[in-house]
Each structure stands twice: as C-alpha cells, then as structure tokens.
Motif scaffolding. Structure first.
Motif, short mmCIF file in Angstrom:
data_model
loop_
_atom_site.label_atom_id
_atom_site.label_comp_id
_atom_site.label_asym_id
_atom_site.label_seq_id
_atom_site.Cartn_x
_atom_site.Cartn_y
_atom_site.Cartn_z
N GLY A 35 44.65 28.70 38.66
CA GLY A 35 44.37 27.88 39.83
C GLY A 35 43.51 26.69 39.49
N VAL A 36 42.91 26.13 40.52
CA VAL A 36 42.05 24.97 40.38
C VAL A 36 40.61 25.43 40.21
N THR A 37 39.91 24.88 39.23
CA THR A 37 38.51 25.24 38.99
C THR A 37 37.60 24.25 39.70
N LYS A 38 36.71 24.79 40.53
CA LYS A 38 35.69 23.98 41.19
C LYS A 38 34.37 24.70 41.02
N LYS A 39 33.39 23.97 40.58
CA LYS A 39 32.06 24.54 40.36
C LYS A 39 31.31 24.59 41.68
N VAL A 40 30.70 25.74 41.97
CA VAL A 40 29.90 25.89 43.18
C VAL A 40 28.58 26.56 42.83
N SER A 41 27.62 26.37 43.68
CA SER A 41 26.33 27.03 43.54
C SER A 41 26.12 27.86 44.79
N ILE A 42 25.65 29.09 44.63
CA ILE A 42 25.48 29.97 45.78
C ILE A 42 24.10 30.62 45.72
N THR A 43 23.45 30.67 46.86
CA THR A 43 22.14 31.31 46.96
C THR A 43 22.31 32.65 47.66
N LEU A 44 21.89 33.70 46.99
CA LEU A 44 21.95 35.06 47.54
C LEU A 44 20.60 35.72 47.36
N THR A 45 20.36 36.78 48.13
CA THR A 45 19.13 37.53 47.95
C THR A 45 19.17 38.25 46.60
N GLU A 46 18.01 38.60 46.10
CA GLU A 46 17.93 39.33 44.83
C GLU A 46 18.72 40.64 44.92
N GLU A 47 18.66 41.28 46.08
CA GLU A 47 19.38 42.55 46.29
C GLU A 47 20.89 42.36 46.13
N ILE A 48 21.43 41.29 46.71
CA ILE A 48 22.87 41.04 46.59
C ILE A 48 23.24 40.68 45.16
N TRP A 49 22.40 39.87 44.47
CA TRP A 49 22.68 39.56 43.07
C TRP A 49 22.72 40.83 42.23
N GLU A 50 21.79 41.75 42.46
CA GLU A 50 21.77 43.01 41.72
C GLU A 50 23.02 43.83 41.98
N SER A 64 32.83 35.48 37.99
CA SER A 64 33.94 34.70 38.54
C SER A 64 35.10 35.59 38.95
N GLU A 65 35.45 36.54 38.09
CA GLU A 65 36.54 37.45 38.42
C GLU A 65 36.22 38.27 39.67
N ALA A 66 35.01 38.82 39.73
CA ALA A 66 34.62 39.65 40.86
C ALA A 66 34.63 38.85 42.16
N LEU A 67 34.03 37.67 42.14
CA LEU A 67 33.99 36.84 43.35
C LEU A 67 35.39 36.38 43.75
N ARG A 68 36.23 36.04 42.78
CA ARG A 68 37.61 35.66 43.08
C ARG A 68 38.34 36.79 43.77
N HIS A 69 38.19 38.02 43.26
CA HIS A 69 38.85 39.18 43.87
C HIS A 69 38.35 39.39 45.29
N MET A 70 37.05 39.28 45.49
CA MET A 70 36.47 39.48 46.82
C MET A 70 37.01 38.44 47.80
N LEU A 71 37.04 37.18 47.39
CA LEU A 71 37.54 36.12 48.26
C LEU A 71 39.02 36.27 48.55
N GLU A 72 39.81 36.62 47.52
CA GLU A 72 41.24 36.83 47.73
C GLU A 72 41.48 37.96 48.72
N ASN A 73 40.74 39.07 48.56
CA ASN A 73 40.88 40.20 49.49
C ASN A 73 40.47 39.81 50.90
#
Length: 82
Positions: A35-50, A64-73
């Motif tokens: 697909g198309v690659t676009k760079k993004v920055s995301i702010t999450l709580t420490e708990e969510i990052w963990e 990237s793979e995990a976030l892509r799967h989550m967004l696709e789902n």
C-alpha cells in the motif's frame, strides 16, 4: 570468498539501495509493497504503549504490522456500513 556490498542510488526518487558486486539495483526486486506509506505520530498513554509492545512481542509483529491489522479489522468489521 568475500561478498562485498555497495550502496547505490535507485531510480525511485533518489532512494538508496544495496548492490552486490555482481549486479546492480533491479527494478521490482525485494519485498512487494502492500500500500501507500505515510508517516504518522501518535500519542498514547504509557499503559497503552506497554499493551501494544506486549501484543507485538507475543505475536512476533512489528508495531506497523500490529497497528495495520487493528485498523484493517476496525474498518472492515465494525464500520463497513459507511
């Protein structure tokens, strides 16, 4: 036998590529784009990052793979009506 590696400029917008001593950059070589690659920055709580790191580690996925799967789902399953 000594395999030497050189770095050269690809035909694609000046991107760098690796060359073996016995050939040059080959168009179409390497991993195919999904697909198309676009760079993004995301702010999450420490708990969510963990939680994300644990998810990635347990499934051997990159962030990237995990976030892509989550967004696709998310977009295909729960919001397919529009």
């Amino acid at each position: 036998m000594s395999d030497k590696i050189k770095i050269g400029v690809s035909n694609k917008e000046g991107q760098l590529g690796f060359l073996s001593t016995k050939g040059g950059l080959r168009e179409g070589a390497g991993r195919k784009s999904i697909g198309v690659t676009k760079k993004v920055s995301i702010t999450l709580t420490e708990e969510i990052w963990e939680k994300l790191e644990e998810h990635c580690s347990s499934r051997q996925l990159s962030r990237s793979e995990a976030l892509r799967h989550m967004l696709e789902n998310y977009f295909s399953a729960s919001h397919s009506e529009g």
